[in-house]
Design a protein around this motif. Structure first.
Motif, PDB file in Angstrom:
ATOM      1  N   GLN A  53       0.857  -1.191   0.000  1.00 19.36           N
ATOM      2  CA  GLN A  53       0.000   0.000   0.000  1.00 19.36           C
ATOM      3  C   GLN A  53       0.891   1.238   0.000  1.00 19.36           C
ATOM      4  OE1 GLN A  53      -2.551   0.408   3.404  1.00 19.36           O
ATOM      5  NE2 GLN A  53      -3.635   2.184   2.572  1.00 19.36           N
ATOM      6  N   PHE A  54       0.972   1.898  -1.124  1.00 21.61           N
ATOM      7  CA  PHE A  54       1.783   3.109  -1.240  1.00 21.61           C
ATOM      8  C   PHE A  54       0.994   4.307  -0.691  1.00 21.61           C
ATOM      9  CE2 PHE A  54       4.008   0.216  -3.855  1.00 21.61           C
ATOM     10  CZ  PHE A  54       5.287   0.707  -4.066  1.00 21.61           C
ATOM     11  N   PRO A  55       1.692   5.346  -0.270  1.00 21.16           N
ATOM     12  CA  PRO A  55       1.004   6.528   0.265  1.00 21.16           C
ATOM     13  C   PRO A  55      -0.064   7.049  -0.688  1.00 21.16           C
ATOM     14  CG  PRO A  55       3.350   6.702   0.686  1.00 21.16           C
ATOM     15  CD  PRO A  55       3.161   5.495  -0.192  1.00 21.16           C
ATOM     16  N   GLY A  56      -1.235   7.336  -0.135  1.00 19.68           N
ATOM     17  CA  GLY A  56      -2.341   7.844  -0.932  1.00 19.68           C
ATOM     18  C   GLY A  56      -3.197   6.772  -1.562  1.00 19.68           C
ATOM     19  N   GLN A  57      -2.836   5.514  -1.404  1.00 23.26           N
ATOM     20  CA  GLN A  57      -3.604   4.421  -1.998  1.00 23.26           C
ATOM     21  C   GLN A  57      -4.483   3.733  -0.961  1.00 23.26           C
ATOM     22  OE1 GLN A  57      -0.817   1.729  -3.824  1.00 23.26           O
ATOM     23  NE2 GLN A  57      -0.411   3.090  -5.555  1.00 23.26           N
ATOM     24  N   GLY A  58      -5.552   3.135  -1.428  1.00 18.70           N
ATOM     25  CA  GLY A  58      -6.401   2.332  -0.571  1.00 18.70           C
ATOM     26  C   GLY A  58      -5.913   0.888  -0.524  1.00 18.70           C
ATOM     27  N   GLN A  59      -6.384   0.163   0.477  1.00 19.55           N
ATOM     28  CA  GLN A  59      -5.955  -1.221   0.629  1.00 19.55           C
ATOM     29  C   GLN A  59      -6.533  -2.108  -0.471  1.00 19.55           C
ATOM     30  OE1 GLN A  59      -7.164  -1.935   4.674  1.00 19.55           O
ATOM     31  NE2 GLN A  59      -5.672  -0.464   5.484  1.00 19.55           N
ATOM     32  N   GLY A  60      -7.758  -1.844  -0.880  1.00 25.31           N
ATOM     33  CA  GLY A  60      -8.340  -2.593  -1.978  1.00 25.31           C
ATOM     34  C   GLY A  60      -7.560  -2.405  -3.269  1.00 25.31           C
ATOM     35  N   GLU A  61      -7.037  -1.217  -3.479  1.00 20.85           N
ATOM     36  CA  GLU A  61      -6.228  -0.936  -4.663  1.00 20.85           C
ATOM     37  C   GLU A  61      -4.962  -1.787  -4.661  1.00 20.85           C
ATOM     38  OE1 GLU A  61      -4.055   2.971  -6.762  1.00 20.85           O
ATOM     39  OE2 GLU A  61      -5.341   3.208  -4.988  1.00 20.85           O
ATOM     40  N   ALA A  62      -4.336  -1.909  -3.496  1.00 22.50           N
ATOM     41  CA  ALA A  62      -3.128  -2.727  -3.383  1.00 22.50           C
ATOM     42  C   ALA A  62      -3.431  -4.197  -3.657  1.00 22.50           C
ATOM     43  CB  ALA A  62      -2.511  -2.557  -2.002  1.00 22.50           C
ATOM     44  N   LEU A  63      -4.542  -4.690  -3.151  1.00 25.22           N
ATOM     45  CA  LEU A  63      -4.910  -6.084  -3.374  1.00 25.22           C
ATOM     46  C   LEU A  63      -5.272  -6.346  -4.831  1.00 25.22           C
ATOM     47  CD1 LEU A  63      -6.967  -6.670  -0.120  1.00 25.22           C
ATOM     48  CD2 LEU A  63      -4.774  -7.733  -0.697  1.00 25.22           C
ATOM     49  N   HIS A  64      -5.961  -5.409  -5.449  1.00 29.06           N
ATOM     50  CA  HIS A  64      -6.297  -5.557  -6.869  1.00 29.06           C
ATOM     51  C   HIS A  64      -5.025  -5.626  -7.701  1.00 29.06           C
ATOM     52  CE1 HIS A  64      -8.164  -5.011 -10.772  1.00 29.06           C
ATOM     53  NE2 HIS A  64      -7.388  -3.959 -10.974  1.00 29.06           N
ATOM     54  N   ARG A  65      -4.036  -4.802  -7.370  1.00 25.61           N
ATOM     55  CA  ARG A  65      -2.771  -4.827  -8.110  1.00 25.61           C
ATOM     56  C   ARG A  65      -2.086  -6.183  -7.945  1.00 25.61           C
ATOM     57  NH1 ARG A  65      -0.491  -0.630  -5.970  1.00 25.61           N
ATOM     58  NH2 ARG A  65       0.857  -1.789  -4.549  1.00 25.61           N
ATOM     59  N   ALA A  66      -2.197  -6.777  -6.754  1.00 29.88           N
ATOM     60  CA  ALA A  66      -1.600  -8.098  -6.525  1.00 29.88           C
ATOM     61  C   ALA A  66      -2.234  -9.152  -7.424  1.00 29.88           C
ATOM     62  CB  ALA A  66      -1.751  -8.487  -5.049  1.00 29.88           C
ATOM     63  N   VAL A  67      -3.553  -9.112  -7.545  1.00 29.83           N
ATOM     64  CA  VAL A  67      -4.251 -10.080  -8.393  1.00 29.83           C
ATOM     65  C   VAL A  67      -3.885  -9.864  -9.859  1.00 29.83           C
ATOM     66  CG1 VAL A  67      -6.515 -10.851  -9.192  1.00 29.83           C
ATOM     67  CG2 VAL A  67      -6.146 -10.372  -6.757  1.00 29.83           C
ATOM     68  N   ARG A  68      -3.902  -8.617 -10.278  1.00 33.86           N
ATOM     69  CA  ARG A  68      -3.595  -8.318 -11.683  1.00 33.86           C
ATOM     70  C   ARG A  68      -2.152  -8.688 -12.018  1.00 33.86           C
ATOM     71  NH1 ARG A  68      -4.788  -8.941 -16.472  1.00 33.86           N
ATOM     72  NH2 ARG A  68      -4.192  -7.299 -17.949  1.00 33.86           N
ATOM     73  N   THR A  69      -1.238  -8.468 -11.084  1.00 30.35           N
ATOM     74  CA  THR A  69       0.157  -8.827 -11.305  1.00 30.35           C
ATOM     75  C   THR A  69       0.297 -10.324 -11.564  1.00 30.35           C
ATOM     76  OG1 THR A  69       0.983  -6.999  -9.941  1.00 30.35           O
ATOM     77  CG2 THR A  69       2.459  -8.873 -10.261  1.00 30.35           C
ATOM     78  N   THR A  70      -0.440 -11.122 -10.808  1.00 31.85           N
ATOM     79  CA  THR A  70      -0.379 -12.574 -10.984  1.00 31.85           C
ATOM     80  C   THR A  70      -0.923 -12.993 -12.337  1.00 31.85           C
ATOM     81  OG1 THR A  70      -0.589 -12.904  -8.600  1.00 31.85           O
ATOM     82  CG2 THR A  70      -1.125 -14.782 -10.021  1.00 31.85           C
ATOM     83  N   GLU A  71      -2.050 -12.419 -12.721  1.00 32.21           N
ATOM     84  CA  GLU A  71      -2.632 -12.764 -14.020  1.00 32.21           C
ATOM     85  C   GLU A  71      -1.661 -12.433 -15.153  1.00 32.21           C
ATOM     86  OE1 GLU A  71      -7.346 -12.032 -12.830  1.00 32.21           O
ATOM     87  OE2 GLU A  71      -6.168 -10.424 -13.756  1.00 32.21           O
ATOM     88  N   LEU A  72      -1.027 -11.273 -15.068  1.00 34.41           N
ATOM     89  CA  LEU A  72      -0.087 -10.867 -16.111  1.00 34.41           C
ATOM     90  C   LEU A  72       1.191 -11.684 -16.064  1.00 34.41           C
ATOM     91  CD1 LEU A  72      -0.344  -6.989 -16.369  1.00 34.41           C
ATOM     92  CD2 LEU A  72      -0.655  -8.656 -18.187  1.00 34.41           C
ATOM     93  N   ALA A  73       1.611 -12.085 -14.871  1.00 33.52           N
ATOM     94  CA  ALA A  73       2.808 -12.911 -14.746  1.00 33.52           C
ATOM     95  C   ALA A  73       2.622 -14.219 -15.502  1.00 33.52           C
ATOM     96  CB  ALA A  73       3.120 -13.175 -13.277  1.00 33.52           C
ATOM     97  N   GLU A  74       1.444 -14.814 -15.393  1.00 33.40           N
ATOM     98  CA  GLU A  74       1.189 -16.042 -16.136  1.00 33.40           C
ATOM     99  C   GLU A  74       1.155 -15.765 -17.638  1.00 33.40           C
ATOM    100  OE1 GLU A  74      -1.258 -19.833 -15.323  1.00 33.40           O
ATOM    101  OE2 GLU A  74      -2.732 -18.324 -15.940  1.00 33.40           O
ATOM    102  N   GLU A  75       0.459 -14.706 -18.032  1.00 36.42           N
ATOM    103  CA  GLU A  75       0.376 -14.367 -19.451  1.00 36.42           C
ATOM    104  C   GLU A  75       1.753 -14.077 -20.042  1.00 36.42           C
ATOM    105  OE1 GLU A  75      -2.270 -11.089 -19.910  1.00 36.42           O
ATOM    106  OE2 GLU A  75      -3.914 -12.070 -18.823  1.00 36.42           O
ATOM    107  N   SER A  76       2.660 -13.552 -19.226  1.00 38.65           N
ATOM    108  CA  SER A  76       3.972 -13.136 -19.710  1.00 38.65           C
ATOM    109  C   SER A  76       5.014 -14.242 -19.643  1.00 38.65           C
ATOM    110  CB  SER A  76       4.459 -11.917 -18.898  1.00 38.65           C
ATOM    111  OG  SER A  76       3.545 -10.845 -19.011  1.00 38.65           O
ATOM    112  N   GLY A  77       4.625 -15.405 -19.156  1.00 38.01           N
ATOM    113  CA  GLY A  77       5.539 -16.542 -19.156  1.00 38.01           C
ATOM    114  C   GLY A  77       6.420 -16.667 -17.945  1.00 38.01           C
ATOM    115  N   LEU A  78       6.128 -15.949 -16.875  1.00 38.56           N
ATOM    116  CA  LEU A  78       6.920 -16.098 -15.662  1.00 38.56           C
ATOM    117  C   LEU A  78       6.653 -17.455 -15.025  1.00 38.56           C
ATOM    118  CD1 LEU A  78       7.196 -13.018 -16.157  1.00 38.56           C
ATOM    119  CD2 LEU A  78       7.184 -12.728 -13.672  1.00 38.56           C
ATOM    120  N   ASP A  79       7.615 -17.920 -14.276  1.00 37.32           N
ATOM    121  CA  ASP A  79       7.541 -19.257 -13.685  1.00 37.32           C
ATOM    122  C   ASP A  79       6.616 -19.323 -12.482  1.00 37.32           C
ATOM    123  OD1 ASP A  79       8.784 -22.032 -12.925  1.00 37.32           O
ATOM    124  OD2 ASP A  79       9.089 -20.786 -11.146  1.00 37.32           O
TER     125      ASP A  79
END
Length: 372
Positions: free
Chosen positions: A11-37
């Protein structure tokens, strides 16, 4: 090389906690799409450094949203929970994901968490070896009892058994209903690499930050997760120490040689190193100051915090921060110096969703091909 993303749900300054969690989910989805292990999920309590309080819960969600990528905890804080409860959750995720789950455990810190969850300072200072031993027995054996200083209970049946893995269908990722491989438990895809619980259980690793923790991990044959604050020389020394203790404990030679340790770090990919470093130096110190500064010790002991700017600059110097060639060269250099070929790289250091998405895409498209 096996390159994964390290996701803190920061959670970066000025951000909400839901925003941080959404970024975590999106990061995982993109990691799979991008071929990360893999994706590695952090767990924290009561601080904005990371707003995910249950790495195994988030892992369950992300395993359900993905098909191929490995999802691990980095780490589940063992002193905060009963080891049998964590073992049950790990077995469940291992079985339902077709073997894509890695259980990372660690000792955590002397934080107020121990008071809130009622486990007490002793769980952190004295009882971690007993808790770890009980957890690993739960993942290995069909029936378990306990008669230690902290845990004591009659023999009970392990349900579900983590060795009853069903092979996932290669096209759909869904269970086919047949036993994996030739009928041996855990021989299907994603059944782990180098974990101590045998071929049928989830891969299990341990965060190590001291010679004592290195010795404990080695005695159990557990691969190590080594922190992002460590340079290559320190990580190489810890790997050598692990091997020494593993040999002394009588661990099998093949297990020692093949131990799949994980190096945590930071990755920020840009056209030029100055651009990548500026992105992190602009965003990370505010997050570090706010997040790490919120930690409260359970017993009032004094603690010191690194200077956030200096720490960010240190991370930029240690890890793949820069252009694709520089990033690939740094990962290759770490592998050569330490023998570690698995990486968990923090990719959300910009604090911005769009920038994180671009960072993950470039890591997959521009860096991974250079490591092939």
């Amino acid at each position: 090389m096996r390159v994964g993303a390290f996701v803190l749900a920061a959670q970066f300054p000025g951000q909400g906690q839901g925003e941080a969690l959404h970024r975590a989910v999106r990061t995982t989805e993109l990691a799979e799409e991008s071929g990360l292990d893999s994706v590695w999920l952090a767990e924290h309590h009561f601080v904005p450094y990371g707003v995910c309080p249950s790495a195994v819960t988030l892992a369950g969600l992300l395993l359900g949203r993905t098909r191929h990528i490995r999802v691990g905890t980095a780490v589940s804080v063992l002193p905060n929970v009963h080891p049998v409860a964590l073992g049950e959750q790990a077995a469940l995720l291992h079985l339902l994901s077709g073997g894509r789950f890695t259980l990372g455990v660690g000792r955590g810190g002397p934080w107020v968490d121990l008071e809130v969850f009622g486990t007490g300072l002793r769980a952190y200072e004295r009882d971690f070896p007993e808790s770890l031993g009980l957890l690993l027995r739960w993942l290995r054996e069909p029936r378990v009892s306990a008669s230690g200083d902290r845990f004591g209970f009659r023999e009970v049946q392990v349900v579900p058994r983590p060795d009853e893995l069903i092979a996932p269908d290669q096209e759909t990722g869904r269970s086919t209903g047949g036993a994996a491989g030739s009928g041996r438990p855990g021989s299907g895809p994603g059944s782990g690499s180098g974990g101590p619980v045998g071929p049928g259980g989830p891969e299990t690793i341990m965060a190590c930050t001291s010679p004592t923790s290195v010795k404990l991990a080695a005695e159990h044959g557990l691969p190590m997760l080594l922190g992002m604050h460590c340079g290559d020389e320190e990580k190489a020394e810890m790997v050598d120490l692990w091997r020494t203790h593993a040999r002394a404990a009588g661990r099998p030679a093949a297990e020692i040689a093949e131990a799949a340790h994980v190096s945590a770090g930071v990755a920020q990919i840009a056209d030029h190193r100055t651009e990548a470093a500026e992105t992190l130096v602009k965003a990370m110190p505010g997050w570090l100051r706010q997040g790490l500064g919120a930690h409260v010790t359970v017993d009032g002991r004094e603690r010191t915090m690194r200077d956030p700017v200096a720490y960010t600059e240190l991370l930029c110097g240690l890890h793949p921060v820069g252009g694709p060639r520089l990033a690939a060269d740094r990962l290759a250099a770490t592998a050569e110096r330490t023998g570690i070929t698995r990486f968990a790289l923090l990719v959300e250091g910009s604090g911005d969703l769009a920038a994180t998405e671009e960072n993950v895409r470039r890591l997959g498209a521009d860096v991974l091909p250079l490591l092939a």
